[in-house]
Design an enzyme around this catalytic site. Structure first.
Site, mmCIF file in Angstrom:
data_model
loop_
_atom_site.group_PDB
_atom_site.id
_atom_site.type_symbol
_atom_site.label_atom_id
_atom_site.label_comp_id
_atom_site.label_asym_id
_atom_site.label_seq_id
_atom_site.Cartn_x
_atom_site.Cartn_y
_atom_site.Cartn_z
ATOM 1 C CE LYS A 61 33.900 44.735 45.152
ATOM 2 N NZ LYS A 61 34.299 43.337 44.856
HETATM 3 P P1 NAD Z 1 37.298 43.753 34.077
HETATM 4 O O1 NAD Z 1 37.060 45.208 34.132
HETATM 5 O O2 NAD Z 1 38.676 43.212 33.943
HETATM 6 O O3 NAD Z 1 36.442 43.100 32.889
HETATM 7 C C1 NAD Z 1 35.057 43.302 32.736
HETATM 8 C C2 NAD Z 1 34.646 42.720 31.386
HETATM 9 O O4 NAD Z 1 33.235 42.852 31.243
HETATM 10 C C3 NAD Z 1 35.265 43.451 30.191
HETATM 11 O O5 NAD Z 1 35.524 42.505 29.159
HETATM 12 C C4 NAD Z 1 34.150 44.409 29.766
HETATM 13 O O6 NAD Z 1 34.223 44.799 28.407
HETATM 14 C C5 NAD Z 1 32.939 43.520 30.016
HETATM 15 N N1 NAD Z 1 31.701 44.287 30.180
HETATM 16 C C6 NAD Z 1 31.509 45.434 30.855
HETATM 17 N N2 NAD Z 1 30.235 45.825 30.722
HETATM 18 C C7 NAD Z 1 29.624 44.891 29.967
HETATM 19 C C8 NAD Z 1 28.299 44.714 29.485
HETATM 20 N N3 NAD Z 1 27.352 45.627 29.742
HETATM 21 N N4 NAD Z 1 28.024 43.623 28.738
HETATM 22 C C9 NAD Z 1 28.982 42.709 28.464
HETATM 23 N N5 NAD Z 1 30.254 42.814 28.882
HETATM 24 C C10 NAD Z 1 30.553 43.889 29.624
HETATM 25 O O7 NAD Z 1 36.574 43.169 35.397
HETATM 26 P P2 NAD Z 1 36.878 41.798 36.123
HETATM 27 O O8 NAD Z 1 37.888 42.044 37.168
HETATM 28 O O9 NAD Z 1 37.055 40.731 35.107
HETATM 29 O O10 NAD Z 1 35.490 41.584 36.897
HETATM 30 C C11 NAD Z 1 34.368 40.993 36.262
HETATM 31 C C12 NAD Z 1 33.366 40.582 37.333
HETATM 32 O O11 NAD Z 1 33.994 39.663 38.229
HETATM 33 C C13 NAD Z 1 32.847 41.713 38.197
HETATM 34 O O12 NAD Z 1 31.507 41.431 38.533
HETATM 35 C C14 NAD Z 1 33.704 41.637 39.442
HETATM 36 O O13 NAD Z 1 33.083 42.183 40.582
HETATM 37 C C15 NAD Z 1 33.857 40.147 39.568
HETATM 38 N N6 NAD Z 1 35.036 39.743 40.349
HETATM 39 C C16 NAD Z 1 36.296 40.112 39.994
HETATM 40 C C17 NAD Z 1 37.382 39.681 40.730
HETATM 41 C C18 NAD Z 1 38.805 40.000 40.337
HETATM 42 O O14 NAD Z 1 39.725 39.442 40.964
HETATM 43 N N7 NAD Z 1 39.042 40.809 39.327
HETATM 44 C C19 NAD Z 1 37.177 38.892 41.873
HETATM 45 C C20 NAD Z 1 35.879 38.508 42.217
HETATM 46 C C21 NAD Z 1 34.825 38.942 41.437
#
Ligand code: NAD
Length: 410
Positions: free
Chosen positions: A102
């Site tokens: 990561k």
């Molecule tokens: P992103 O940046 O696209 O979206 C994050 C979302 O969370 C946004 O809507 C943001 O406004 C919201 N957010 C941020 N802080 C917040 C808070 N304090 N309270 C409420 N909402 C909040 O990120 P993503 O890619 O959707 O990732 C989200 C989660 O999924 C993360 O934990 C990431 O590690 C995990 N993840 C993502 C992927 C991927 O392919 N993108 C894969 C596996 C895991």
């Protein structure tokens, strides 16, 4: 509890079940390599801001290391180390030929212009290009990064090493990205939610759910589950949560978020706080934003009997214990959000062969891999009478342990 310590608690619960010796645990938990670099960027004509970037490579016993790159103000070494370990267990649960890694930069990308973000990304690649690549460690998007950032990474990495699009995944489709990668994590969350419901003998219509986070993962999960006839009563982002007890029109929410870049100001739902969303009386709660949102202090307010961990580490170990004792079913992150790394694997495999799959094939293969992973975990949980989380860790640890043994490392 700090992030890495928290993932260690989950690891140890499974390692106890497997009666793993202490020295082997230490070996499996210790990252192979940790890199911390300065990332200086000229923000104005006369102001250089020095950001800090990290790449933690946790384990490569099952293949090249794989894991996202996060741009977020809360990124630090401990958190990246925890997320790198989660990637090792995640790729093992999904049975992908990968290890775990990561990376991240401590930065709020919303405060940078697109040009500055590009500079930041390119300088970071300048600093770490020699420790990642198609056969060692392959980055991908995570919070705060997207396909554009992946295209910059590829372009910068290739300046040093020559053409090889397999050096990073999650790229735009025009840049050797896989069709279906962008939706993959959210779609995988949806597929696994349906599988779990099926095992519990429940049907999607009439199932009410709330989703925290409406970024890449949350929005695609919402779309998939709304299309599967579930009633989504609340969604949220950093601006707050939007609630409609009879069900939100998710396609309307998606259009709004797409046009505004945020849900802020969304009128077709009552505004509540993110904490209130977590406490809603729903059948399924899907945290899809950040880590540690369900913890000892608020776990008593959780009313959902099922939690799907779309985000990484949304439930801390103390809360997890309480939820288990109360009979709440938690589908753990290392399984629930494995759809993203699975389609990243498809992208990497296509890039290595310079061959392209169509969307149908990507979706079918994704369904196939996640189904196998779900069944392995469900079976293990039944056989050993543990939570799905402990079972997922047991499946993963056994696979990594076996790979190490077969390679003569143990
Ligand atoms: P992103 O940046 O696209 O979206 C994050 C979302 O969370 C946004 O809507 C943001 O406004 C919201 N957010 C941020 N802080 C917040 C808070 N304090 N309270 C409420 N909402 C909040 O990120 P993503 O890619 O959707 O990732 C989200 C989660 O999924 C993360 O934990 C990431 O590690 C995990 N993840 C993502 C992927 C991927 O392919 N993108 C894969 C596996 C895991």
């Amino acid at each position: 509890m700090k992030a890495f310590e928290a993932t260690r608690v989950f690891f140890d619960e499974a390692a106890d079940q497997l009666e793993l010796a202490d020295d082997v645990r230490q070996l499996m938990l210790t990252p192979k390599r940790e890199v911390q670099v300065q990332v200086p960027v000229l923000l104005d004509d006369d102001y250089i801001k020095t950001f800090i970037g990290y790449r933690v490579q946790h384990d490569n016993s099952r293949g090249p290391m794989k894991g996202g790159l996060r741009f977020h103000p809360a990124v630090d070494l401990d958190e990246v180390r925890a997320l790198a370990a989660l990637m090792t267990w995640k790729t093992a649960v999904a049975n992908l030929p990968y290890g775990g890694a990561k990376g991240g930069i401590t930065v709020n990308p919303a405060e940078l212009t697109s040009k500055q973000l590009e500079m930041l990304t390119r300088v970071f690649v300048d600093q770490i290009h020699d420790v990642f690549g198609p056969r060692t460690d392959i980055p991908a998007p995570d919070m705060g990064t997207d396909a554009m950032v992946m295209a910059w990474i590829r372009n910068q990495w290739e300046k040093y090493h020559g053409f090889n699009p397999a050096c990073v995944t999650g790229k735009p489709v025009e840049h050797y990205g896989a069709v279906g990668r962008e939706e993959a994590t959210g779609r995988g969350v949806g597929i696994l939610t349906l599988k779990l419901l099926g095992r519990l003998g429940r049907k999607p219509p009439g199932t009410r759910l709330a989703i925290q986070g409406f970024g890449n993962v949350g929005s695609h999960a919402a779309k998939f589950l709304a299309d599967a006839d579930m009633t989504i009563v609340a969604v949220s982002d950093i601006s707050g949560a939007y609630h409609c007890p009879t069900g939100l029109d998710i396609h309307d929410c998606l259009r709004y978020a797409m046009s505004q870049g945020t849900l802020q100001g969304y009128q077709n739902g009552d505004m509540i706080s993110n904490n209130e969303l977590l406490a809603l009386d729903v059948d399924i709660l899907i945290p899809a934003a950040i880590g540690d949102v369900i913890h000892a202090k608020n776990v008593g307010q959780i009313r959902a009997p099922i939690i799907i961990e779309a985000a990484n580490r949304p439930v801390d170990p103390e809360a997890d214990k309480v939820l288990y004792e109360q009979g709440v079913i938690v589908l753990p992150d290392i399984l629930a959000n494995a759809g993203g790394v699975t389609v990243s694997y498809f992208e990497w495999a296509q890039n290595l062969q310079l061959y392209k799959w169509n969307l149908n094939r990507v979706r079918q293969e994704l369904d196939h891999i996640l189904s196998d992973a779900f069944e392995a975990v469900w079976q293990c949980a039944n056989d050993s009478q543990t939570s799905l989380r402990t079972a997922a860790y047991m499946v993963a640890i056994e696979r990594v342990h076996r790979a190490k043994s077969l390679a003569g490392m143990l």
